[in-house]
Design an enzyme around this catalytic site. Sequence first.
Site, mmCIF file in Angstrom:
data_model
loop_
_atom_site.group_PDB
_atom_site.id
_atom_site.type_symbol
_atom_site.label_atom_id
_atom_site.label_comp_id
_atom_site.label_asym_id
_atom_site.label_seq_id
_atom_site.Cartn_x
_atom_site.Cartn_y
_atom_site.Cartn_z
ATOM 1 N N ARG A 104 0.846 -1.178 0.000
ATOM 2 C CA ARG A 104 0.000 0.000 0.000
ATOM 3 C C ARG A 104 0.884 1.230 0.000
ATOM 4 O O ARG A 104 1.707 1.408 0.906
ATOM 5 C CB ARG A 104 -0.861 -0.042 1.265
ATOM 6 C CG ARG A 104 -2.045 0.850 1.212
ATOM 7 C CD ARG A 104 -2.926 0.587 2.396
ATOM 8 N NE ARG A 104 -2.338 1.060 3.643
ATOM 9 C CZ ARG A 104 -3.067 1.454 4.683
ATOM 10 N NH1 ARG A 104 -4.373 1.403 4.627
ATOM 11 N NH2 ARG A 104 -2.480 1.862 5.793
ATOM 12 N N THR A 108 -0.716 7.651 -1.007
ATOM 13 C CA THR A 108 -2.033 7.582 -1.663
ATOM 14 C C THR A 108 -2.929 6.500 -1.044
ATOM 15 O O THR A 108 -4.139 6.501 -1.270
ATOM 16 C CB THR A 108 -1.870 7.226 -3.156
ATOM 17 O OG1 THR A 108 -1.308 5.901 -3.239
ATOM 18 C CG2 THR A 108 -0.938 8.201 -3.865
ATOM 19 N N ASP A 200 1.195 -2.225 12.088
ATOM 20 C CA ASP A 200 1.494 -2.758 10.749
ATOM 21 C C ASP A 200 1.754 -4.260 10.862
ATOM 22 O O ASP A 200 2.766 -4.703 11.417
ATOM 23 C CB ASP A 200 2.714 -2.042 10.171
ATOM 24 C CG ASP A 200 2.947 -2.445 8.716
ATOM 25 O OD1 ASP A 200 2.875 -1.574 7.843
ATOM 26 O OD2 ASP A 200 3.189 -3.653 8.464
ATOM 27 N N ASP A 203 5.144 -5.637 9.379
ATOM 28 C CA ASP A 203 6.302 -5.298 10.215
ATOM 29 C C ASP A 203 6.325 -6.137 11.484
ATOM 30 O O ASP A 203 7.388 -6.557 11.947
ATOM 31 C CB ASP A 203 6.267 -3.809 10.587
ATOM 32 C CG ASP A 203 6.692 -2.931 9.422
ATOM 33 O OD1 ASP A 203 7.389 -3.422 8.516
ATOM 34 O OD2 ASP A 203 6.312 -1.737 9.419
HETATM 35 O O1 LIG Z 1 -6.902 -2.455 2.984
HETATM 36 P P1 LIG Z 1 -5.700 -1.650 2.640
HETATM 37 O O2 LIG Z 1 -5.895 -0.185 2.928
HETATM 38 O O3 LIG Z 1 -5.187 -1.885 1.264
HETATM 39 O O4 LIG Z 1 -4.558 -2.062 3.691
HETATM 40 C C1 LIG Z 1 -4.295 -3.370 4.009
HETATM 41 C C2 LIG Z 1 -2.992 -3.818 3.424
HETATM 42 O O5 LIG Z 1 -1.912 -3.150 4.096
HETATM 43 C C3 LIG Z 1 -1.007 -4.115 4.611
HETATM 44 O O6 LIG Z 1 -0.009 -4.416 3.712
HETATM 45 P P2 LIG Z 1 1.252 -3.442 3.478
HETATM 46 O O7 LIG Z 1 0.984 -2.477 2.379
HETATM 47 O O8 LIG Z 1 1.677 -2.850 4.784
HETATM 48 O O9 LIG Z 1 2.352 -4.430 2.928
HETATM 49 P P3 LIG Z 1 3.194 -5.533 3.731
HETATM 50 O O10 LIG Z 1 2.282 -6.695 3.928
HETATM 51 O O11 LIG Z 1 4.323 -5.821 2.821
HETATM 52 O O12 LIG Z 1 3.632 -4.927 5.038
HETATM 53 C C4 LIG Z 1 -1.903 -5.302 4.873
HETATM 54 O O13 LIG Z 1 -1.211 -6.505 5.040
HETATM 55 C C5 LIG Z 1 -2.824 -5.290 3.687
HETATM 56 O O14 LIG Z 1 -2.304 -5.943 2.539
HETATM 57 O O1 LIG Z 2 -3.824 -0.955 10.402
HETATM 58 C C1 LIG Z 2 -3.276 -1.374 9.344
HETATM 59 C C2 LIG Z 2 -3.657 -0.936 8.075
HETATM 60 C C3 LIG Z 2 -3.031 -1.432 6.984
HETATM 61 N N1 LIG Z 2 -2.054 -2.346 7.142
HETATM 62 C C4 LIG Z 2 -1.667 -2.784 8.362
HETATM 63 O O2 LIG Z 2 -0.767 -3.625 8.480
HETATM 64 N N2 LIG Z 2 -2.281 -2.282 9.439
HETATM 65 MG MG LIG Z 3 2.819 -3.624 6.076
#
Ligand SMILES: O=P(O)(O)OC[C@H]1O[C@H](OP(=O)(O)OP(=O)(O)O)[C@H](O)[C@@H]1O
Ligand SMILES: O=c1cc[nH]c(=O)[nH]1
Ligand SMILES: [Mg+2]
Length: 209
Positions: A104, A108, A200, A203
């Site tokens: 994400r 944006t 997150d 993370d």
């Molecule tokens: O519903 P949304 O607003 O799209 O947010 C949710 C997304 O955000 C996080 O991923 P992230 O972008 O942090 O990637 P990661 O799993 O690599 O940490 C999570 O694991 C989802 O995939």
């Molecule tokens: O709260 C949140 C939102 C998006 N992605 C995450 O990992 N946590």
């Molecule tokens: Mg993430």
Amino acid sequence: MAKTMIMDHPMIQHKIGVIRRKETGTKDFRILVSEIAMLMCYEATRDLELSEIEIDTPICKAKVKELKGKKLAVVPILRAGLGMVDGMLTMIPAAKVGHIGLYRDPETLKPVEYYCKLPEDCASREVFVVDPMLATGGSSIAAIQMLKDKGVKNIRFMCIIAAPEGLKAMQEAHPDVDIYVGALDEKLNEHGYIVPGLGDAGDRIFGTK
Ligand SMILES: O=P(O)(O)OC[C@H]1O[C@H](OP(=O)(O)OP(=O)(O)O)[C@H](O)[C@@H]1O
Ligand SMILES: O=c1cc[nH]c(=O)[nH]1
Ligand SMILES: [Mg+2]
């Protein structure tokens, strides 16, 4: 319209309570996410169809049930969805696994695609898309669209924590997809994080922050 199931199993609720705590470290967080995925998978597969077959036990012939219908696949959304794969496979060891890479954009909040590798026969399988977090819904909605574009018709989505905004967006974008939610939270904050959420997920699973 497909169904949305919010989990009410006490074990699932308890474990989600533990991963929300900021003092829960990477090792415990990872173990618990896997356990929650296993329990949620158990609940989400309650409606799989069975057929009756005849087998021989060491004693006599017997009629037993076996799963019928489509074979299953699990598709985690990278990275955080990877944390749910082991738990899913504990319940359905013969499932194939595809991967969709999305992150994400922090400004944006839109999903950016960077990887997609699916089982060859994915279109004929029942596919469980897994990601711990459904926030705005952008990532999961995009991942499911990628699967539909490749011909997949039977899709279920499983997340551990959802924001109401993301759940509504998902129900509107993909009204044919059954959704399984571990806990439905209050809202999104101004940075698109789920409140109270757990921070997150990626993370916390991989220890990157
Ligand atoms: O519903 P949304 O607003 O799209 O947010 C949710 C997304 O955000 C996080 O991923 P992230 O972008 O942090 O990637 P990661 O799993 O690599 O940490 C999570 O694991 C989802 O995939
Ligand atoms: O709260 C949140 C939102 C998006 N992605 C995450 O990992 N946590
Ligand atoms: Mg993430």
